[in-house]
Design a protein around this motif. Structure first.
Motif, PDB file in Angstrom:
ATOM      1  N   PRO A 138       0.800  -1.226   0.000  1.00 20.34           N
ATOM      2  CA  PRO A 138       0.000   0.000   0.000  1.00 20.34           C
ATOM      3  C   PRO A 138       0.831   1.273   0.000  1.00 20.34           C
ATOM      4  CG  PRO A 138      -0.122  -1.101   2.141  1.00 20.34           C
ATOM      5  CD  PRO A 138       0.542  -2.052   1.193  1.00 20.34           C
ATOM      6  N   ALA A 139       2.122   1.175   0.317  1.00 19.84           N
ATOM      7  CA  ALA A 139       2.993   2.340   0.216  1.00 19.84           C
ATOM      8  C   ALA A 139       3.256   2.697  -1.242  1.00 19.84           C
ATOM      9  CB  ALA A 139       4.317   2.091   0.939  1.00 19.84           C
ATOM     10  N   VAL A 140       3.087   1.728  -2.126  1.00 20.47           N
ATOM     11  CA  VAL A 140       3.243   1.957  -3.559  1.00 20.47           C
ATOM     12  C   VAL A 140       1.923   2.365  -4.194  1.00 20.47           C
ATOM     13  CG1 VAL A 140       3.869   0.882  -5.774  1.00 20.47           C
ATOM     14  CG2 VAL A 140       5.186   0.353  -3.708  1.00 20.47           C
ATOM     15  N   ARG A 141       0.850   1.634  -3.848  1.00 20.68           N
ATOM     16  CA  ARG A 141      -0.499   1.942  -4.321  1.00 20.68           C
ATOM     17  C   ARG A 141      -1.451   1.856  -3.131  1.00 20.68           C
ATOM     18  NH1 ARG A 141      -0.150   3.696  -9.740  1.00 20.68           N
ATOM     19  NH2 ARG A 141       1.170   2.243 -10.925  1.00 20.68           N
ATOM     20  N   PRO A 142      -2.072   2.968  -2.739  1.00 19.78           N
ATOM     21  CA  PRO A 142      -2.918   2.962  -1.539  1.00 19.78           C
ATOM     22  C   PRO A 142      -4.039   1.931  -1.574  1.00 19.78           C
ATOM     23  CG  PRO A 142      -2.474   5.214  -2.215  1.00 19.78           C
ATOM     24  CD  PRO A 142      -1.931   4.332  -3.308  1.00 19.78           C
ATOM     25  N   ASN A 143      -4.517   1.568  -2.749  1.00 15.38           N
ATOM     26  CA  ASN A 143      -5.612   0.602  -2.853  1.00 15.38           C
ATOM     27  C   ASN A 143      -5.155  -0.843  -2.712  1.00 15.38           C
ATOM     28  OD1 ASN A 143      -7.521   2.603  -3.234  1.00 15.38           O
ATOM     29  ND2 ASN A 143      -7.423   2.508  -5.476  1.00 15.38           N
ATOM     30  N   TRP A 144      -3.864  -1.052  -2.720  1.00  7.26           N
ATOM     31  CA  TRP A 144      -3.375  -2.431  -2.670  1.00  7.26           C
ATOM     32  C   TRP A 144      -3.407  -2.969  -1.243  1.00  7.26           C
ATOM     33  CZ3 TRP A 144       1.633  -2.345  -6.156  1.00  7.26           C
ATOM     34  CH2 TRP A 144       1.234  -2.345  -7.504  1.00  7.26           C
ATOM     35  N   LYS A 145      -3.841  -4.208  -1.128  1.00  4.18           N
ATOM     36  CA  LYS A 145      -3.823  -4.917   0.157  1.00  4.18           C
ATOM     37  C   LYS A 145      -3.562  -6.387  -0.115  1.00  4.18           C
ATOM     38  CE  LYS A 145      -6.497  -6.033   4.318  1.00  4.18           C
ATOM     39  NZ  LYS A 145      -5.326  -5.779   5.205  1.00  4.18           N
ATOM     40  N   VAL A 146      -2.537  -6.914   0.511  1.00  4.47           N
ATOM     41  CA  VAL A 146      -2.226  -8.336   0.358  1.00  4.47           C
ATOM     42  C   VAL A 146      -3.257  -9.134   1.144  1.00  4.47           C
ATOM     43  CG1 VAL A 146      -0.530 -10.149   0.780  1.00  4.47           C
ATOM     44  CG2 VAL A 146       0.230  -7.860   0.055  1.00  4.47           C
ATOM     45  N   PRO A 147      -3.973 -10.055   0.494  1.00  4.38           N
ATOM     46  CA  PRO A 147      -5.002 -10.834   1.196  1.00  4.38           C
ATOM     47  C   PRO A 147      -4.424 -11.620   2.367  1.00  4.38           C
ATOM     48  CG  PRO A 147      -5.152 -11.143  -1.181  1.00  4.38           C
ATOM     49  CD  PRO A 147      -3.880 -10.399  -0.935  1.00  4.38           C
ATOM     50  N   ALA A 148      -5.260 -11.839   3.370  1.00  6.22           N
ATOM     51  CA  ALA A 148      -4.818 -12.554   4.567  1.00  6.22           C
ATOM     52  C   ALA A 148      -4.275 -13.939   4.226  1.00  6.22           C
ATOM     53  CB  ALA A 148      -5.964 -12.660   5.563  1.00  6.22           C
ATOM     54  N   ARG A 149      -4.841 -14.565   3.205  1.00  9.72           N
ATOM     55  CA  ARG A 149      -4.401 -15.923   2.845  1.00  9.72           C
ATOM     56  C   ARG A 149      -2.965 -15.964   2.316  1.00  9.72           C
ATOM     57  NH1 ARG A 149      -4.650 -17.288  -2.564  1.00  9.72           N
ATOM     58  NH2 ARG A 149      -5.016 -19.473  -2.059  1.00  9.72           N
TER      59      ARG A 149
END
Length: 224
Positions: A138-149
């Motif tokens: 998210p520091a690169v793209r605010p919308n990005w989130k690595v899924p918990a899985r």
């Protein structure tokens, strides 16, 4: 002229990888984990390494070919060659085959290299290493989130993590060229220093090798 002489006195660490994106990811890891880069510059060459499939004399020949290119790159950079890192994606998991391939290639590289050397044999690929630092995305793209899985696990057991990122990270879709930015943010945010979230033996092995290098020392002009 004094500035040029100072530049020539800096050693050169050459990164050899399948493409520039991989080299730039590896460069961020080197910056974090090498004991001393004050006397060295990082430069890169693109090379279809293809070491993982070779053995014996063929492997030694392939490594010598890379080393020849590496020496030429150091010469163009106007500095003595003090380090070599070779990157290759394993396209496989951190299993018994990984253990065998790494021991084979790292051993041959150690025998053939004229300087400090480290093998960045990424399992499955370098994107699996990026997944060890989910807060960098998210520091690169605010919308990005690595899924918990995909967090807190052994990323060396993931097949095609690059495709997982493309499908699951969010909008805009992840591209290979985003990888170096993620690695850079992981370093700048202190994530590489604090350690991974999850495990990947191939990452740990690479970092361990870097930690075995002595501080960079540049030969005196008289001893070259």
């Amino acid at each position: 002229m004094a500035g040029n002489r100072g530049q020539q006195e800096r050693g050169v660490i050459v990164l050899a990888g399948e493409d520039s994106n991989d080299c730039r990811i590896v460069a961020e890891i080197v910056k974090q984990h090498h004991p001393d880069l004050s006397n060295a510059r990082l430069v890169e060459i693109s090379d279809k390494t293809r070491l993982k499939t070779a053995t014996g004399p063929e492997l030694a020949t392939r490594i010598r070919t890379i080393i020849g290119k590496v020496k030429g790159r150091a010469l163009r950079a106007k500095g003595p060659l003090v380090g070599l890192v070779i990157h290759e994606d394993l396209d496989g998991h951190t299993d018994a085959q990984y253990t065998r391939i790494r021991a084979n290639v790292a051993g041959a590289l150690s025998r053939e290299s004229p300087c400090n050397a480290a093998l960045a044999l990424a399992a499955w690929e370098s994107e699996a290493w990026l997944l060890l630092f989910p807060d960098a995305f998210p520091a690169v793209r605010p919308n990005w989130k690595v899924p918990a899985r995909l967090q807190g696990r052994d990323t060396g057991t993931l097949k095609s993590p690059k495709e997982e990122l493309k499908r699951r990270l969010g909008s805009p879709a992840f591209r290979e060229s985003d990888g170096p930015r993620v690695a850079e943010e992981a370093r700048l945010l202190g994530l590489l220093a604090s350690g991974p979230t999850g495990t990947n033996r191939s990452y740990k092995d690479f970092v361990h090798e870097l930690g075995q290098w002595p501080a960079v020392s540049v030969p005196s002009p008289r001893s070259r």
